[in-house]
Design an enzyme around this catalytic site. Sequence first.
Site, PDB file in Angstrom:
ATOM      1  N   SER A 126       0.893  -1.149  -0.120  1.00 61.45           N
ATOM      2  CA  SER A 126       0.300   0.167  -0.042  1.00 61.45           C
ATOM      3  C   SER A 126       0.821   1.554  -0.268  1.00 61.45           C
ATOM      4  O   SER A 126       1.599   1.036   0.304  1.00 61.45           O
ATOM      5  CB  SER A 126      -0.931   0.126   1.431  1.00 61.45           C
ATOM      6  OG  SER A 126      -1.636   1.300   1.408  1.00 61.45           O
ATOM      7  N   TYR A 150      -1.203  -0.864  11.102  1.00 58.74           N
ATOM      8  CA  TYR A 150      -1.908  -1.011   9.785  1.00 58.74           C
ATOM      9  C   TYR A 150      -0.798  -0.786   8.624  1.00 58.74           C
ATOM     10  O   TYR A 150       0.234  -2.297   8.053  1.00 58.74           O
ATOM     11  CB  TYR A 150      -3.013  -0.345   9.348  1.00 58.74           C
ATOM     12  CG  TYR A 150      -2.970  -0.966   7.720  1.00 58.74           C
ATOM     13  CD1 TYR A 150      -2.947   0.153   6.586  1.00 58.74           C
ATOM     14  CD2 TYR A 150      -3.754  -1.931   7.115  1.00 58.74           C
ATOM     15  CE1 TYR A 150      -2.999   0.059   5.077  1.00 58.74           C
ATOM     16  CE2 TYR A 150      -3.708  -2.192   5.664  1.00 58.74           C
ATOM     17  CZ  TYR A 150      -3.316  -0.856   4.578  1.00 58.74           C
ATOM     18  OH  TYR A 150      -3.471  -1.473   3.413  1.00 58.74           O
ATOM     19  N   LYS A 154       2.160  -3.554   6.576  1.00 59.82           N
ATOM     20  CA  LYS A 154       2.680  -3.651   5.124  1.00 59.82           C
ATOM     21  C   LYS A 154       4.293  -3.679   4.773  1.00 59.82           C
ATOM     22  O   LYS A 154       4.202  -4.676   4.457  1.00 59.82           O
ATOM     23  CB  LYS A 154       2.114  -2.436   4.150  1.00 59.82           C
ATOM     24  CG  LYS A 154       0.511  -2.727   4.503  1.00 59.82           C
ATOM     25  CD  LYS A 154      -0.218  -3.804   3.448  1.00 59.82           C
ATOM     26  CE  LYS A 154      -0.953  -3.947   3.532  1.00 59.82           C
ATOM     27  NZ  LYS A 154      -2.009  -5.596   2.758  1.00 59.82           N
TER      28      LYS A 154
HETATM   29  C1  WQD Z   1      -9.583   9.419   1.479  1.00 63.58           C
HETATM   30  C2  WQD Z   1      -9.613  10.823   1.259  1.00 63.58           C
HETATM   31  C3  WQD Z   1      -9.648  11.754   3.600  1.00 63.58           C
HETATM   32  C4  WQD Z   1     -14.217   9.755   3.824  1.00 63.58           C
HETATM   33  C5  WQD Z   1      -6.150   4.902   2.815  1.00 63.58           C
HETATM   34  C6  WQD Z   1      -5.934   3.874   4.056  1.00 63.58           C
HETATM   35  C7  WQD Z   1      -4.867   3.532   2.806  1.00 63.58           C
HETATM   36  C8  WQD Z   1      -5.589   1.856   2.164  1.00 63.58           C
HETATM   37  C9  WQD Z   1      -6.555   3.311   1.165  1.00 63.58           C
HETATM   38  C10 WQD Z   1      -5.620  -0.302   2.779  1.00 63.58           C
HETATM   39  C11 WQD Z   1      -8.812  11.320   2.695  1.00 63.58           C
HETATM   40  C12 WQD Z   1     -11.371  11.652   2.956  1.00 63.58           C
HETATM   41  C13 WQD Z   1     -12.277   9.828   3.574  1.00 63.58           C
HETATM   42  C14 WQD Z   1     -14.851  10.451   5.283  1.00 63.58           C
HETATM   43  C15 WQD Z   1     -13.265  12.225   3.953  1.00 63.58           C
HETATM   44  N1  WQD Z   1      -6.187   1.202   2.173  1.00 63.58           N
HETATM   45  N2  WQD Z   1     -12.274  10.888   3.095  1.00 63.58           N
HETATM   46  N3  WQD Z   1     -14.174  11.772   4.433  1.00 63.58           N
HETATM   47  O1  WQD Z   1      -7.203   7.227   3.930  1.00 63.58           O
HETATM   48  O2  WQD Z   1      -5.820   7.900   1.581  1.00 63.58           O
HETATM   49  O3  WQD Z   1      -6.952   5.716   2.714  1.00 63.58           O
HETATM   50  O4  WQD Z   1      -7.670   3.724   2.491  1.00 63.58           O
HETATM   51  O5  WQD Z   1      -4.626  -0.307   2.325  1.00 63.58           O
HETATM   52  O6  WQD Z   1      -3.486   2.301   3.187  1.00 63.58           O
HETATM   53  O7  WQD Z   1      -4.807   4.894   4.808  1.00 63.58           O
HETATM   54  O8  WQD Z   1      -8.173   6.814   2.282  1.00 63.58           O
HETATM   55  O9  WQD Z   1     -11.076   7.015   1.647  1.00 63.58           O
HETATM   56  O10 WQD Z   1     -10.095   7.057   3.617  1.00 63.58           O
HETATM   57  O11 WQD Z   1      -9.477   8.919   2.911  1.00 63.58           O
HETATM   58  O12 WQD Z   1     -12.950  13.427   3.763  1.00 63.58           O
HETATM   59  O13 WQD Z   1     -15.756  10.165   5.017  1.00 63.58           O
HETATM   60  O14 WQD Z   1     -10.931  11.639   1.536  1.00 63.58           O
HETATM   61  O15 WQD Z   1      -9.431  12.625   4.640  1.00 63.58           O
HETATM   62  O16 WQD Z   1      -8.335  12.930   2.301  1.00 63.58           O
HETATM   63  P1  WQD Z   1      -6.736   7.308   2.900  1.00 63.58           P
HETATM   64  P2  WQD Z   1      -9.994   7.570   2.018  1.00 63.58           P
END
Ligand code: WQD
Length: 342
Positions: A126, A150, A154
Amino acid sequence: MHILVTGGAGYIGSHTCLELLSCGHRVTVVDNLSNASIESLSRVETLTGRKVNFCKVDLLDRQGLRGVFKSCDARFDAVIHFAGKKAVGESVANPLLYYHNNITGTLVLAEVMAEYGVKNIIFSSSATVYGDPATVPISEDFPLSCTNPYGRTKLMVEEILQDIVVADPQWNVCLLRYFNPVGAHKSGLIGEDPHGTPSNLMPYISQVAVGKLAQLSVFGGDYETKDGTGVRDYIHVVDLALGHVKAVERIVQNPGVVICNLGTGKGYSVLEMVRAFAEVSGKEIAYKIADRRAGDIAACYANPAKALRELGWQTQYGLHEMCEDTWRWQQNNPNGYGREIM
Ligand code: WQD
């Protein structure tokens, strides 16, 4: 070729099994179904007209895993290792669960692979291993650091697998660092099926659009990005699956260690995602700007050049398809695999 896919009933796993079968490969899936539905694989069989050899086994069950290798005469050309827990927040609250499940599970897998002389593994890593990068786009030689258990699982598995290659050069390891997987197969029959309220952005947006959730909280509006909201490299899950097919073709050439980012190279902000989904779905996506989420970074997107060089792979689907395919899956399956609209 015959590929063993751990976690193959999951979101990325099921899409990868579909593409492997469509390319004529045989697929054996090992999954404990703790965070996946067997329905995903029966739909993969429907879509491909091919059978999946499914074994309900937990990677921590060494005897059970040995049984899988024995029953298949260990004729696996490669293993694709998806199985693992992947919720950042849960890992902070329960690190031992994550280290035991993700690390010990991988150790058992690698030991059984060695016992049966299977020495090609493609690992689901990741972009989280890059921590908070000093600059973007991110290349594979960037510094590695993690801010949560987490992500550390990885990174530790990446190190473990590379150490195995040093000790026994007959092993080949492909580390695929995913950016943000989204979307669904165009049939609308398989897709992301988060249990409970989604923590990731795209499934949350799609549940607001379908009326399951009332409003999106945008975590932070004051980042130093184009519009103050977080920027990420969203990659269509079918592109991601096709990247694994290419990695299978590469790993049997005995490359040693191959490390690739799997991303589009483009970054989209949260508000850009909201607007794109509203346009595709024709639904208003209610949102409010809320506080930043602990552990989030401002911007993260890939330099995808190495995957093109090493795997002959690059993404082909854009933001419109990511939203369109997510929306089709959401509409057809408002409760995921639990129940579909009759
Ligand atoms: C994306 C953007 C949030 C939810 C995570 C893991 C990563 C991978 C993918 C497994 C960010 C914003 C999100 C919400 C928001 N997982 N957001 N409101 O955090 O980039 O990555 O998932 O491998 O390892 O860390 O993905 O989709 O949670 O967030 O504003 O309700 O959307 O702040 O900018 P992230 P995400």
